[in-house]
Scaffold this motif. Structure first.
Motif, PDB file in Angstrom:
ATOM      1  N   GLY A 122    -103.923   9.048 -56.945  1.00  0.00           N
ATOM      2  CA  GLY A 122    -105.238   9.090 -56.318  1.00  0.00           C
ATOM      3  C   GLY A 122    -105.400  10.423 -55.608  1.00  0.00           C
ATOM      4  O   GLY A 122    -105.221  11.483 -56.202  1.00  0.00           O
ATOM      5  N   ALA A 123    -105.709  10.371 -54.311  1.00  0.00           N
ATOM      6  CA  ALA A 123    -105.825  11.601 -53.526  1.00  0.00           C
ATOM      7  C   ALA A 123    -104.522  11.949 -52.808  1.00  0.00           C
ATOM      8  O   ALA A 123    -104.424  13.002 -52.179  1.00  0.00           O
ATOM      9  CB  ALA A 123    -106.957  11.476 -52.507  1.00  0.00           C
ATOM     10  N   ASP A 124    -103.512  11.089 -52.888  1.00  0.00           N
ATOM     11  CA  ASP A 124    -102.220  11.347 -52.259  1.00  0.00           C
ATOM     12  C   ASP A 124    -101.338  12.163 -53.193  1.00  0.00           C
ATOM     13  O   ASP A 124    -101.406  12.022 -54.419  1.00  0.00           O
ATOM     14  CB  ASP A 124    -101.513  10.041 -51.901  1.00  0.00           C
ATOM     15  CG  ASP A 124    -102.246   9.252 -50.826  1.00  0.00           C
ATOM     16  OD1 ASP A 124    -102.952   9.881 -50.007  1.00  0.00           O
ATOM     17  OD2 ASP A 124    -102.134   8.012 -50.811  1.00  0.00           O
ATOM     18  N   VAL A 125    -100.514  13.019 -52.591  1.00  0.00           N
ATOM     19  CA  VAL A 125     -99.603  13.860 -53.359  1.00  0.00           C
ATOM     20  C   VAL A 125     -98.180  13.645 -52.848  1.00  0.00           C
ATOM     21  O   VAL A 125     -97.944  13.594 -51.636  1.00  0.00           O
ATOM     22  CB  VAL A 125     -99.981  15.356 -53.236  1.00  0.00           C
ATOM     23  CG1 VAL A 125     -98.951  16.234 -53.937  1.00  0.00           C
ATOM     24  CG2 VAL A 125    -101.359  15.601 -53.834  1.00  0.00           C
ATOM     25  N   TYR A 126     -97.228  13.494 -53.779  1.00  0.00           N
ATOM     26  CA  TYR A 126     -95.818  13.333 -53.444  1.00  0.00           C
ATOM     27  C   TYR A 126     -95.068  14.574 -53.924  1.00  0.00           C
ATOM     28  O   TYR A 126     -95.131  14.930 -55.095  1.00  0.00           O
ATOM     29  CB  TYR A 126     -95.249  12.079 -54.100  1.00  0.00           C
ATOM     30  CG  TYR A 126     -95.826  10.798 -53.525  1.00  0.00           C
ATOM     31  CD1 TYR A 126     -95.126  10.068 -52.568  1.00  0.00           C
ATOM     32  CD2 TYR A 126     -97.074  10.340 -53.928  1.00  0.00           C
ATOM     33  CE1 TYR A 126     -95.650   8.898 -52.037  1.00  0.00           C
ATOM     34  CE2 TYR A 126     -97.612   9.179 -53.394  1.00  0.00           C
ATOM     35  CZ  TYR A 126     -96.899   8.467 -52.452  1.00  0.00           C
ATOM     36  OH  TYR A 126     -97.425   7.321 -51.915  1.00  0.00           O
ATOM     37  N   MET A 127     -94.375  15.226 -52.982  1.00  0.00           N
ATOM     38  CA  MET A 127     -93.686  16.478 -53.287  1.00  0.00           C
ATOM     39  C   MET A 127     -92.227  16.378 -52.843  1.00  0.00           C
ATOM     40  O   MET A 127     -91.938  16.009 -51.698  1.00  0.00           O
ATOM     41  CB  MET A 127     -94.353  17.648 -52.572  1.00  0.00           C
ATOM     42  CG  MET A 127     -93.675  18.993 -52.825  1.00  0.00           C
ATOM     43  SD  MET A 127     -94.360  20.316 -51.784  1.00  0.00           S
ATOM     44  CE  MET A 127     -96.040  20.352 -52.362  1.00  0.00           C
ATOM     45  N   THR A 128     -91.312  16.718 -53.741  1.00  0.00           N
ATOM     46  CA  THR A 128     -89.889  16.745 -53.411  1.00  0.00           C
ATOM     47  C   THR A 128     -89.550  18.056 -52.717  1.00  0.00           C
ATOM     48  O   THR A 128     -89.922  19.136 -53.190  1.00  0.00           O
ATOM     49  CB  THR A 128     -89.038  16.594 -54.677  1.00  0.00           C
ATOM     50  OG1 THR A 128     -89.348  15.344 -55.307  1.00  0.00           O
ATOM     51  CG2 THR A 128     -87.559  16.631 -54.349  1.00  0.00           C
ATOM     52  N   VAL A 129     -88.862  17.957 -51.572  1.00  0.00           N
ATOM     53  CA  VAL A 129     -88.500  19.141 -50.777  1.00  0.00           C
ATOM     54  C   VAL A 129     -86.992  19.146 -50.563  1.00  0.00           C
ATOM     55  O   VAL A 129     -86.418  18.162 -50.081  1.00  0.00           O
ATOM     56  CB  VAL A 129     -89.226  19.141 -49.419  1.00  0.00           C
ATOM     57  CG1 VAL A 129     -88.762  20.317 -48.572  1.00  0.00           C
ATOM     58  CG2 VAL A 129     -90.724  19.185 -49.618  1.00  0.00           C
ATOM     59  N   ASP A 130     -86.348  20.246 -50.935  1.00  0.00           N
ATOM     60  CA  ASP A 130     -84.893  20.385 -50.743  1.00  0.00           C
ATOM     61  C   ASP A 130     -84.582  20.788 -49.305  1.00  0.00           C
ATOM     62  O   ASP A 130     -85.331  21.551 -48.670  1.00  0.00           O
ATOM     63  CB  ASP A 130     -84.330  21.427 -51.707  1.00  0.00           C
ATOM     64  CG  ASP A 130     -84.439  20.993 -53.166  1.00  0.00           C
ATOM     65  OD1 ASP A 130     -84.506  19.766 -53.413  1.00  0.00           O
ATOM     66  OD2 ASP A 130     -84.465  21.878 -54.047  1.00  0.00           O
ATOM     67  N   ALA A 131     -83.470  20.262 -48.799  1.00  0.00           N
ATOM     68  CA  ALA A 131     -83.014  20.622 -47.442  1.00  0.00           C
ATOM     69  C   ALA A 131     -81.497  20.717 -47.437  1.00  0.00           C
ATOM     70  O   ALA A 131     -80.813  19.988 -48.162  1.00  0.00           O
ATOM     71  CB  ALA A 131     -83.484  19.586 -46.422  1.00  0.00           C
ATOM     72  N   ALA A 132     -80.967  21.632 -46.636  1.00  0.00           N
ATOM     73  CA  ALA A 132     -79.511  21.786 -46.496  1.00  0.00           C
ATOM     74  C   ALA A 132     -78.970  20.662 -45.618  1.00  0.00           C
ATOM     75  O   ALA A 132     -79.703  20.100 -44.786  1.00  0.00           O
ATOM     76  CB  ALA A 132     -79.177  23.145 -45.883  1.00  0.00           C
ATOM     77  N   PRO A 133     -77.699  20.328 -45.741  1.00  0.00           N
ATOM     78  CA  PRO A 133     -77.132  19.229 -44.942  1.00  0.00           C
ATOM     79  C   PRO A 133     -77.285  19.443 -43.443  1.00  0.00           C
ATOM     80  O   PRO A 133     -77.587  18.503 -42.689  1.00  0.00           O
ATOM     81  CB  PRO A 133     -75.654  19.215 -45.359  1.00  0.00           C
ATOM     82  CG  PRO A 133     -75.645  19.813 -46.723  1.00  0.00           C
ATOM     83  CD  PRO A 133     -76.733  20.848 -46.710  1.00  0.00           C
ATOM     84  N   TRP A 134     -77.070  20.689 -42.962  1.00  0.00           N
ATOM     85  CA  TRP A 134     -77.194  20.930 -41.517  1.00  0.00           C
ATOM     86  C   TRP A 134     -78.643  20.858 -41.041  1.00  0.00           C
ATOM     87  O   TRP A 134     -78.900  20.469 -39.908  1.00  0.00           O
ATOM     88  CB  TRP A 134     -76.558  22.281 -41.154  1.00  0.00           C
ATOM     89  CG  TRP A 134     -77.040  23.434 -41.985  1.00  0.00           C
ATOM     90  CD1 TRP A 134     -78.107  24.222 -41.758  1.00  0.00           C
ATOM     91  CD2 TRP A 134     -76.454  23.904 -43.195  1.00  0.00           C
ATOM     92  NE1 TRP A 134     -78.264  25.173 -42.724  1.00  0.00           N
ATOM     93  CE2 TRP A 134     -77.241  25.007 -43.631  1.00  0.00           C
ATOM     94  CE3 TRP A 134     -75.337  23.527 -43.958  1.00  0.00           C
ATOM     95  CZ2 TRP A 134     -76.948  25.719 -44.793  1.00  0.00           C
ATOM     96  CZ3 TRP A 134     -75.045  24.241 -45.094  1.00  0.00           C
ATOM     97  CH2 TRP A 134     -75.859  25.309 -45.511  1.00  0.00           C
ATOM     98  N   GLU A 135     -79.593  21.247 -41.925  1.00  0.00           N
ATOM     99  CA  GLU A 135     -81.009  21.116 -41.546  1.00  0.00           C
ATOM    100  C   GLU A 135     -81.374  19.664 -41.343  1.00  0.00           C
ATOM    101  O   GLU A 135     -82.085  19.303 -40.391  1.00  0.00           O
ATOM    102  CB  GLU A 135     -81.911  21.729 -42.623  1.00  0.00           C
ATOM    103  CG  GLU A 135     -81.804  23.238 -42.740  1.00  0.00           C
ATOM    104  CD  GLU A 135     -82.598  23.796 -43.900  1.00  0.00           C
ATOM    105  OE1 GLU A 135     -83.053  24.964 -43.818  1.00  0.00           O
ATOM    106  OE2 GLU A 135     -82.768  23.068 -44.910  1.00  0.00           O
ATOM    107  N   ALA A 136     -80.887  18.801 -42.250  1.00  0.00           N
ATOM    108  CA  ALA A 136     -81.177  17.379 -42.137  1.00  0.00           C
ATOM    109  C   ALA A 136     -80.432  16.757 -40.960  1.00  0.00           C
ATOM    110  O   ALA A 136     -80.999  15.949 -40.197  1.00  0.00           O
ATOM    111  CB  ALA A 136     -80.802  16.671 -43.437  1.00  0.00           C
TER     112      ALA A 136
END
Length: 325
Positions: free
Chosen positions: A231-245
């Protein structure tokens, strides 16, 4: 009675208006004098026009159905017996229809009123003249539908694209064929998945000089492994480093319109966790949301120093058990 109008159009007695219209258009393509190879094309086209003119009008159709159900009162129309060549009426009936006024019994001022009441599809002194002088009825061409797939970024910026479509249609002889059309299509910013763009006059050609139909193009957004629309929603995969998370650090996320936003991760964020950015989805009248789906990426350990860092990391988290015993 002359030829049954329902049989002429090839539809049942209880046919809907849409069925009648579709059947008439199909037959009109076959018997139109400008394109038909049939010897009796002009006669057949006149018959079809009369039948369609009657059955497409609710009042005329009711009266015609009444005539079908009561043929005894109409069987002698056009005969040679009786008064004025209408042997189906006795003297009382004749007087009622020939001399009555609008305020008298019957409500008719004469046979012309009788024929006028039942419409041109039922005969009358002027019927043949009306048929010869009747102009060819124009009809709008059929609307057509197609779908295209474009990149999701276009939902944020809008674009004009040149597209080539293969559209099934009928040629002037009523034969099916595939028509290739190359069009410049303006895709507006904010168009949701599945919405349509209307291109006026780009559908099937009109009949007898009628306007062309319209072309409706449904827009689908091309999905990939990084993002997709719902619909109008968008799903985007974002990479993150272990320490950032783990530490809940702020990361920069590049949006589909090319801009970048800073997003603060929650501490100890995990892969698959979703972060909602309100109203950052497709910028529709009611904007959608952008859902960032976190993907924790572990860096490879190639050098000796990198391997020692992982060893220190393991010693620091000796109590962590990723698998159940």
């Amino acid at each position: 009675m002359a030829k049954n109008y329902y049989e002429l159009l090839g539809v049942p007695r209880d046919a809907s208006q849409d069925q009648i219209k579709k059947s008439y258009r199909k037959l009109a393509r076959k018997y139109h004098p400008d394109v038909s190879k049939e010897a009796d094309a002009e006669t057949r086209m006149q018959e079809l026009n009369v039948a369609y003119d009657t059955l497409s009008d609710a009042e005329k159709r009711r009266e015609y159905d009444f005539q079908l159900d009561h043929p005894e009162g109409f069987a002698q129309f056009g005969g040679q017996s009786g008064h004025g060549g209408f042997g189906g009426f006795d003297d009382a009936q004749f007087r009622r229809y020939s001399s009555g006024s609008a305020g008298q019994e019957g409500g008719f001022s004469g046979f012309e009123d009788l024929f006028g009441r039942f419409g041109s599809g039922f005969g009358g002194a002027n019927y043949q003249y009306q048929q010869r002088s009747r102009p060819k009825q124009a009809h709008k061409g059929e609307d057509q539908h197609a779908s295209i797939e474009v990149d999701l970024e276009i939902a944020y910026t809008g674009a004009t694209q040149s597209i080539t479509l293969q559209i099934p249609t009928l040629n002037a002889y009523g034969e099916p064929e595939v028509q290739r059309k190359t069009l410049q299509v303006k895709i507006p910013k904010g168009l949701k998945e599945g919405q349509q763009i209307r291109l006026s006059g780009q559908g099937q050609s009109g009949i007898n000089g009628g306007p062309n139909g319209d072309l409706y193009i449904e827009v689908r957004y091309r999905a990939n492994e990084r993002w997709h629309a719902d619909g109008a929603d968008v799903y985007m995969t974002v990479d993150a480093a272990p320490w950032e998370a783990a530490l809940g650090q702020s990361i920069s996320v590049r949006m589909l319109d090319g801009s970048a936003v800073q997003v603060s991760l929650p501490k100890n964020a995990r892969s698959g966790q979703q972060l909602r950015l309100k109203n950052k989805g497709i910028p529709n009248k009611t904007p959608g949301h952008l859902y960032l789906v976190l993907n924790i990426v572990n860096p490879p350990a190639h050098s000796a120093e990198e391997q020692r860092a992982y060893q220190a990391f393991a010693e620091a988290f000796q109590q962590f058990k990723p698998r159940q015993p």
